[in-house]
Design an enzyme around this catalytic site. Structure first.
Site, short mmCIF file in Angstrom:
data_model
loop_
_atom_site.label_atom_id
_atom_site.label_comp_id
_atom_site.label_asym_id
_atom_site.label_seq_id
_atom_site.Cartn_x
_atom_site.Cartn_y
_atom_site.Cartn_z
N HIS A 35 6.50 12.73 -10.86
CA HIS A 35 6.99 11.35 -10.90
C HIS A 35 8.14 11.22 -11.90
O HIS A 35 9.28 11.44 -11.56
CB HIS A 35 5.84 10.39 -11.23
N CYS A 94 1.76 3.80 -3.06
CA CYS A 94 0.78 4.74 -3.62
C CYS A 94 0.19 5.67 -2.56
O CYS A 94 -0.09 6.83 -2.84
CB CYS A 94 -0.35 3.98 -4.30
N CYS A 138 0.79 -1.24 0.00
CA CYS A 138 0.00 0.00 0.00
C CYS A 138 0.82 1.28 0.00
O CYS A 138 0.40 2.30 -0.58
CB CYS A 138 -0.92 0.03 1.22
#
Length: 596
Positions: A376, A99, A96
């Site tokens: 990103h 993200c 998890c």
């Protein structure tokens, strides 16, 4: 377009993020992190590890194994035993955190802080984890990935305050630093007959290795132990040194001049990381390296030939827009400027691009350029002057002029969750030079004009959007000598789409609705088992052929498929028992020269 593809095209941000986490991380978690994945046995010849460094135990994310102190529970919080907390913490960091963030502040996925989770309540969380959602949240329970008891523990875990992982400073970093071959004992000249410029550094994701593959013979030169799930490979300015960084924060320096290329130095820069690069500006070639971590949120400047840590800089600070303090702004893409002794760093959650001047490490100068949050990946335009980076959770692309060091513009990407890799540079038949990105969240492929001198009317805006096969794309690729544009879709839910690629003829982009050709790469591989996800197109040095990874599970057969760029016909299939979970591929010449 099928209903499934359309649904994929409508994924929200959390859906796209969750799908990426489910697809990319779950198979690794299933490998049982507690039992380190065994490396494939070395084949006769050059497939073994000859570094002399003690065996490294790869791990997706060392935080999943850290013994973190359980935060004090508040009145009304669901109770978690010490064992339950440890188990939930492990699941969260393996599946998890990538993200939703280490501290659950949100990133590509939404925030899971207790003010939000408590408002939703236990039953909502339990059912959401169990059944998922049409927006793309994985159905962890009904898929069998998590048991009923694990779902219960995770729902209660999210109603408690998150644990804070340990910091990682110079003392901890220096304790991991090793130089296995001192600089004065390394070759004074190239000691092999390998055409280094046409070597591919290939990530063997689940074994904690990279394979160096000769671009001409298609043979594995050697396999080298690295950190787990190497995210990227970068090449020094001279082409001698290869730097790789694992998701577990381990950086390895490989000397390509050795008779058989191998690791000469290594260091661990944090608990989770994604990016590394080197100093490339004239006068600084091969002298310095930089790596950024997800946790702790910081970057480290290192001596290029030895990886000795020199300076650590925290990225914690205020978000560019709301001016709120963020405790976990992760370092995503890092890019070495061609115009100045500078690196450009995507500081993900704060929404700034830090320009780090490495001409004086002692009195370090850093300019923070506001762009957009959740930065990103990205890459340079054709000229190497302009840097285009994707703020994927905001559907934006930030553009920096690296000659002036200033922000040019932030533009809408034209789709949902842009994920260009380094993008692709082509000369569009109508709009001139453009940079291309595909999207994780939908089928859109967007073209952004990049020539303000000869095509000012098209510069810094999306001049065209076309539909590809569907959502779930991670990379686009072209080459100056190619007439084609390639788009992968490895995270698309349809097996036939995730195992193939779309190819547009660049000349056809002059049409209003250009058509693409589908290459059945998975089928061409000859592999019949598994999902056969086809990922990351990469050209050879001269641009005559393009390589695709056929990525299967660790216990399944994988391959690399080589396609003739002119004919779009199958040219070769690389198979080897050592080729386990190949993903990213980096041609030495193209990576060093920023050709994409």
């Amino acid at each position: 377009m099928t209903d499934t593809k359309r649904r994929m095209g409508r994924l929200g941000l959390i859906g796209a993020a969750a799908l990426l986490a489910a697809t990319a991380i779950v198979p690794l978690a299933n490998a049982q992190q507690a039992q380190a994945p065994a490396a494939a046995p070395a084949a006769k010849g050059d497939h073994g590890d000859k570094s002399g460094i003690p065996p490294y135990v790869p791990n997706l994310n060392t935080m999943s194994g850290d013994k973190m102190e359980q935060p004090g529970q508040k009145p009304g919080d669901p109770k978690l035993s010490a064992d339950e907390f440890a188990s939930a913490n492990k699941i969260y960091f393996e599946r998890c955190a990538g993200c939703h963030g280490v501290l659950r502040k949100g990133a590509t996925g939404k925030a899971l802080t207790t003010d939000i989770t408590k408002a939703k309540g236990y039953e909502y969380l339990r059912d959401f984890i169990t059944y998922g959602s049409p927006a793309g949240m994985p159905n962890w329970g009904t898929s069998g990935e998590l048991s009923k008891d694990q779902v219960d523990v995770m729902a209660r875990y999210l109603l408690n305050e998150p644990a804070t992982p340990p910091e990682f400073g110079m003392k901890e970093m220096k304790a991991t630093w090793k130089v296995s071959v001192p600089v004065d004992q390394r070759p004074k000249k190239k000691m092999n007959d390998i055409d280094l410029d046409n070597v591919f550094s290939v990530t063997l994701r689940d074994t904690g290795e990279v394979a160096l593959i000769d671009g001409a013979s298609k043979k594995i030169i050697t396999r080298i132990k690295t950190g787990y799930a190497v995210h990227i490979s970068r090449i020094s300015a001279s082409g001698r040194y290869l730097y790789v960084i694992g998701r577990d924060g381990k950086v390895d320096l490989i000397d390509l001049w050795m008779p058989t290329p191998n690791v000469v130095a290594t260091v661990k820069i944090g608990a989770e990381a994604r990016s590394v690069d080197t100093s490339k500006f004239k006068g600084f070639e091969d002298k310095l390296a930089i790596a950024g971590s997800y946790w702790p949120p910081q970057y480290v400047i290192m001596d290029g030939p030895t990886l000795e840590p020199i300076k650590i800089v925290s990225t914690r600070g205020m978000t560019y827009d709301t001016m709120e303090y963020h405790p976990e702004p992760r370092v995503a893409g890092i890019f070495a400027s061609h115009y100045a002794p500078e690196w450009y760093l995507n500081i993900k959650e704060r929404g700034v691009i830090d320009a780090v001047d490495y001409s004086d490490i002692t009195q370090l100068k850093v300019r923070s350029i506001p762009s957009e949050r959740f930065l990103h990946d990205g890459g340079f335009d054709k000229s190497g002057r302009y840097l285009l980076v994707a703020a994927n959770a905001r559907n934006k692309v930030g553009i920096i002029d690296t000659k002036t060091g200033r922000l040019v513009k932030v533009v809408e990407s034209g789709g949902k969750t842009p994920h260009p890799g380094r993008g692709a540079n082509i000369v569009h038949p109508k709009y001139g030079p453009v940079w291309v990105t595909s999207h994780l969240g939908d089928e859109m492929v967007s073209f952004i004009g990049t020539d303000p001198d000869k095509h000012p009317q098209n510069a810094w805006k999306v001049v065209q959007k076309v539909e590809g096969q569907g959502g779930g794309s991670l990379f686009v690729k072209s080459h100056p000598k190619s007439d084609n544009l390639y788009i992968d879709t490895p995270l698309n839910p349809e097996a036939d789409t995730s195992s193939s690629v779309a190819v547009f003829k660049i000349a056809d982009l002059a049409q209003d609705k250009p058509k693409y050709k589908v290459l059945p790469i998975g089928e061409w591989s000859g592999i019949t088992q598994g999902q056969r996800r086809v990922v990351q197109p990469e050209f050879n040095k001269d641009g005559s052929e393009i390589w695709f990874s056929v990525w299967n599970g660790k216990t399944q057969e994988s391959a690399i498929v080589v396609v003739d760029d002119k004919t779009l016909k199958l040219k070769s299939v690389i198979k080897d028992s050592a080729l386990i979970t190949p993903t990213g591929k980096f041609n030495v010449y193209n990576t060093r020269k920023d050709i994409y």
